[in-house]
Write a protein that holds these residues in place. Structure first.
Motif, PDB file in Angstrom:
ATOM      1  N   GLY A 145       0.812  -1.204   0.000  1.00  0.00           N
ATOM      2  CA  GLY A 145       0.000   0.000   0.000  1.00  0.00           C
ATOM      3  C   GLY A 145       0.846   1.254   0.000  1.00  0.00           C
ATOM      4  O   GLY A 145       2.003   1.247   0.430  1.00  0.00           O
ATOM      5  N   PHE A 146       0.264   2.326  -0.502  1.00  0.00           N
ATOM      6  CA  PHE A 146       0.918   3.633  -0.455  1.00  0.00           C
ATOM      7  C   PHE A 146      -0.149   4.694  -0.285  1.00  0.00           C
ATOM      8  O   PHE A 146      -0.947   4.947  -1.183  1.00  0.00           O
ATOM      9  N   GLU A 147      -0.191   5.290   0.892  1.00  0.00           N
ATOM     10  CA  GLU A 147      -1.128   6.384   1.171  1.00  0.00           C
ATOM     11  C   GLU A 147      -2.570   6.027   0.788  1.00  0.00           C
ATOM     12  O   GLU A 147      -3.281   6.838   0.185  1.00  0.00           O
ATOM     13  N   GLY A 148      -2.986   4.824   1.111  1.00  0.00           N
ATOM     14  CA  GLY A 148      -4.351   4.404   0.837  1.00  0.00           C
ATOM     15  C   GLY A 148      -4.546   3.736  -0.511  1.00  0.00           C
ATOM     16  O   GLY A 148      -5.579   3.112  -0.751  1.00  0.00           O
ATOM     17  N   CYS A 149      -3.575   3.875  -1.398  1.00  0.00           N
ATOM     18  CA  CYS A 149      -3.644   3.212  -2.698  1.00  0.00           C
ATOM     19  C   CYS A 149      -3.139   1.777  -2.551  1.00  0.00           C
ATOM     20  O   CYS A 149      -2.089   1.545  -1.936  1.00  0.00           O
ATOM     21  N   GLN A 150      -3.877   0.820  -3.086  1.00  0.00           N
ATOM     22  CA  GLN A 150      -3.476  -0.577  -3.036  1.00  0.00           C
ATOM     23  C   GLN A 150      -2.843  -0.974  -4.369  1.00  0.00           C
ATOM     24  O   GLN A 150      -3.452  -0.797  -5.427  1.00  0.00           O
ATOM     25  N   LEU A 151      -1.616  -1.488  -4.283  1.00  0.00           N
ATOM     26  CA  LEU A 151      -0.894  -1.896  -5.475  1.00  0.00           C
ATOM     27  C   LEU A 151      -0.625  -3.396  -5.431  1.00  0.00           C
ATOM     28  O   LEU A 151      -0.284  -3.944  -4.371  1.00  0.00           O
ATOM     29  N   HIS A 152      -0.789  -4.045  -6.565  1.00  0.00           N
ATOM     30  CA  HIS A 152      -0.524  -5.469  -6.697  1.00  0.00           C
ATOM     31  C   HIS A 152       0.460  -5.688  -7.840  1.00  0.00           C
ATOM     32  O   HIS A 152       0.341  -5.061  -8.895  1.00  0.00           O
ATOM     33  N   THR A 153       1.420  -6.570  -7.623  1.00  0.00           N
ATOM     34  CA  THR A 153       2.356  -6.916  -8.678  1.00  0.00           C
ATOM     35  C   THR A 153       1.908  -8.189  -9.386  1.00  0.00           C
ATOM     36  O   THR A 153       1.183  -9.008  -8.813  1.00  0.00           O
ATOM     37  N   PHE A 154       2.328  -8.335 -10.630  1.00  0.00           N
ATOM     38  CA  PHE A 154       2.071  -9.570 -11.375  1.00  0.00           C
ATOM     39  C   PHE A 154       3.268  -9.833 -12.285  1.00  0.00           C
ATOM     40  O   PHE A 154       3.911  -8.893 -12.765  1.00  0.00           O
ATOM     41  N   PRO A 155       3.614 -11.106 -12.502  1.00  0.00           N
ATOM     42  CA  PRO A 155       4.759 -11.417 -13.355  1.00  0.00           C
ATOM     43  C   PRO A 155       4.464 -11.091 -14.813  1.00  0.00           C
ATOM     44  O   PRO A 155       3.337 -11.256 -15.290  1.00  0.00           O
ATOM     45  N   THR A 156       5.471 -10.608 -15.515  1.00  0.00           N
ATOM     46  CA  THR A 156       5.337 -10.324 -16.934  1.00  0.00           C
ATOM     47  C   THR A 156       6.246 -11.259 -17.725  1.00  0.00           C
ATOM     48  O   THR A 156       7.053 -11.992 -17.168  1.00  0.00           O
ATOM     49  N   ILE A 157       6.089 -11.234 -19.042  1.00  0.00           N
ATOM     50  CA  ILE A 157       6.912 -12.041 -19.944  1.00  0.00           C
ATOM     51  C   ILE A 157       7.894 -11.109 -20.632  1.00  0.00           C
ATOM     52  O   ILE A 157       7.527 -10.332 -21.520  1.00  0.00           O
ATOM     53  N   HIS A 158       9.141 -11.170 -20.195  1.00  0.00           N
ATOM     54  CA  HIS A 158      10.135 -10.230 -20.708  1.00  0.00           C
ATOM     55  C   HIS A 158      11.418 -11.005 -21.011  1.00  0.00           C
ATOM     56  O   HIS A 158      11.369 -11.985 -21.745  1.00  0.00           O
ATOM     57  N   THR A 159      12.530 -10.628 -20.454  1.00  0.00           N
ATOM     58  CA  THR A 159      13.795 -11.300 -20.731  1.00  0.00           C
ATOM     59  C   THR A 159      13.814 -12.690 -20.090  1.00  0.00           C
ATOM     60  O   THR A 159      13.590 -12.806 -18.887  1.00  0.00           O
ATOM     61  N   PRO A 160      14.098 -13.732 -20.849  1.00  0.00           N
ATOM     62  CA  PRO A 160      14.131 -15.084 -20.274  1.00  0.00           C
ATOM     63  C   PRO A 160      15.101 -15.177 -19.097  1.00  0.00           C
ATOM     64  O   PRO A 160      16.226 -14.676 -19.158  1.00  0.00           O
ATOM     65  N   GLY A 161      14.640 -15.793 -18.011  1.00  0.00           N
ATOM     66  CA  GLY A 161      15.469 -15.961 -16.826  1.00  0.00           C
ATOM     67  C   GLY A 161      15.514 -14.770 -15.901  1.00  0.00           C
ATOM     68  O   GLY A 161      16.112 -14.842 -14.827  1.00  0.00           O
ATOM     69  N   MET A 162      14.885 -13.661 -16.279  1.00  0.00           N
ATOM     70  CA  MET A 162      14.864 -12.455 -15.435  1.00  0.00           C
ATOM     71  C   MET A 162      13.474 -12.283 -14.840  1.00  0.00           C
ATOM     72  O   MET A 162      12.476 -12.345 -15.558  1.00  0.00           O
ATOM     73  N   ASP A 163      13.415 -12.057 -13.533  1.00  0.00           N
ATOM     74  CA  ASP A 163      12.130 -11.804 -12.883  1.00  0.00           C
ATOM     75  C   ASP A 163      11.681 -10.377 -13.190  1.00  0.00           C
ATOM     76  O   ASP A 163      12.403  -9.413 -12.907  1.00  0.00           O
ATOM     77  N   THR A 164      10.512 -10.240 -13.767  1.00  0.00           N
ATOM     78  CA  THR A 164       9.973  -8.931 -14.136  1.00  0.00           C
ATOM     79  C   THR A 164       8.507  -8.858 -13.734  1.00  0.00           C
ATOM     80  O   THR A 164       7.791  -9.864 -13.745  1.00  0.00           O
ATOM     81  N   TYR A 165       8.050  -7.647 -13.401  1.00  0.00           N
ATOM     82  CA  TYR A 165       6.700  -7.481 -12.860  1.00  0.00           C
ATOM     83  C   TYR A 165       6.007  -6.252 -13.438  1.00  0.00           C
ATOM     84  O   TYR A 165       6.656  -5.269 -13.823  1.00  0.00           O
ATOM     85  N   GLY A 166       4.696  -6.330 -13.467  1.00  0.00           N
ATOM     86  CA  GLY A 166       3.863  -5.182 -13.733  1.00  0.00           C
ATOM     87  C   GLY A 166       3.137  -4.794 -12.458  1.00  0.00           C
ATOM     88  O   GLY A 166       3.290  -5.448 -11.417  1.00  0.00           O
ATOM     89  N   LEU A 167       2.333  -3.744 -12.532  1.00  0.00           N
ATOM     90  CA  LEU A 167       1.624  -3.242 -11.360  1.00  0.00           C
ATOM     91  C   LEU A 167       0.169  -2.949 -11.679  1.00  0.00           C
ATOM     92  O   LEU A 167      -0.151  -2.461 -12.773  1.00  0.00           O
ATOM     93  N   ILE A 168      -0.709  -3.226 -10.721  1.00  0.00           N
ATOM     94  CA  ILE A 168      -2.109  -2.823 -10.794  1.00  0.00           C
ATOM     95  C   ILE A 168      -2.369  -1.844  -9.665  1.00  0.00           C
ATOM     96  O   ILE A 168      -2.062  -2.128  -8.506  1.00  0.00           O
ATOM     97  N   PHE A 169      -2.933  -0.687 -10.004  1.00  0.00           N
ATOM     98  CA  PHE A 169      -3.205   0.371  -9.043  1.00  0.00           C
ATOM     99  C   PHE A 169      -4.691   0.376  -8.689  1.00  0.00           C
ATOM    100  O   PHE A 169      -5.538   0.676  -9.551  1.00  0.00           O
ATOM    101  N   ASP A 170      -5.002   0.023  -7.417  1.00  0.00           N
ATOM    102  CA  ASP A 170      -6.392   0.088  -6.934  1.00  0.00           C
ATOM    103  C   ASP A 170      -7.374  -0.685  -7.812  1.00  0.00           C
ATOM    104  O   ASP A 170      -8.573  -0.376  -7.832  1.00  0.00           O
TER     105      ASP A 170
END
Length: 245
Positions: free
Chosen positions: A132-157
């Motif tokens: 959370g940030f100042e009442g905003c709820q954020l969620h991460t999710f894995p994306t498909i990017h460079t093989p072998g590298m952990d990468t994420y996107g974000l959902i805001f509220d």
């Protein structure tokens, strides 16, 4: 719920010189969270009348240069000019790569001797893919990017989806919500690690494309603008913003 504003500080890909690195700024009524911190961050903040000292926290999606190289300058100025450590939020499995493989070479030693990432930032590992940030709820999710590298996107509220760097995502293709989507959009004919404009048009149905704004694009944007505006929801323009709440 108080109003939230997400500003597009930069919208360019890693090769762009006309647009700053794709970094976003989440603003509530009183505080600012920087989403990614590429090497053009000081210019991007200057363009909206801000400095590094105006940022209250940072969240990182992955460790490529256009998303994290600004942390070196940020860390040094925060430590020695502003005398404070701001929160740095990131998924636990990218922490080692961020420090050991990315920042340690330029930040591992200073006039104070040997350093750790924690000497520059108040490191906050993200737990259960949410924070959370100042009442905003954020969620991460894995994306498909460079093989072998952990990468994420974000959902805001649950109102705005930011893919960060990613190929098209199957679950997003079947999403029937009304959420705005800020989607990686390479303008190259083919790209092994970024969604191309052709792929966005082919993979996502109209009910997804019509709420999708292209971001992380190249300097040849104007060549493709009419096609983007016809097939997608439009272009995430540098300096523009979305507001909800």
């Amino acid at each position: 719920m108080s109003r939230r504003r997400l500003r597009f500080l930069g919208v360019g890909d890693s090769e762009s010189i006309n647009f700053w690195n794709t970094n976003l700024l989440l603003e509530t009524e009183s505080r600012r969270l920087l989403i990614d911190c590429g090497y053009t961050i000081k210019y991007a903040l200057r363009d909206v009348g801000l400095t590094l000292g105006d940022i209250d926290a940072i969240a990182i999606t992955h460790v490529h240069a256009d998303h994290v190289f600004g942390l070196e300058r940020f860390g040094y100025e925060m430590r020695y000019s502003y005398r404070r450590r701001i929160p740095l939020m990131l998924e636990p499995n990218i922490m080692s790569a961020l420090w050991e493989q990315t920042l340690k070479g330029c930040m591992g030693r200073s006039s104070d001797g040997e350093n750790r990432l924690e000497d520059f930032f108040n490191v906050k590992p993200i737990s259960h893919h949410a924070f959370g940030f100042e009442g905003c709820q954020l969620h991460t999710f894995p994306t498909i990017h460079t093989p072998g590298m952990d990468t994420y996107g974000l959902i805001f509220d649950d109102d705005v989806i930011f893919t960060a760097d990613s190929k098209p995502l199957d679950w997003l293709a079947s999403d029937r919500s009304d959420r705005l989507i800020l989607h990686d959009c390479s303008l190259q004919a083919s790209n092994p690690v970024h969604a191309t404009l052709e792929e966005l048009i082919r993979v996502y149905p109209p009910q997804v494309r019509n709420r999708l704004l292209a971001i992380h694009y190249g300097d040849d944007l104007e060549t493709y603008r009419s096609l983007i505006e016809r097939e997608l929801g439009g272009v995430a323009e540098q300096g523009n913003e979305v507001v909800w709440g």
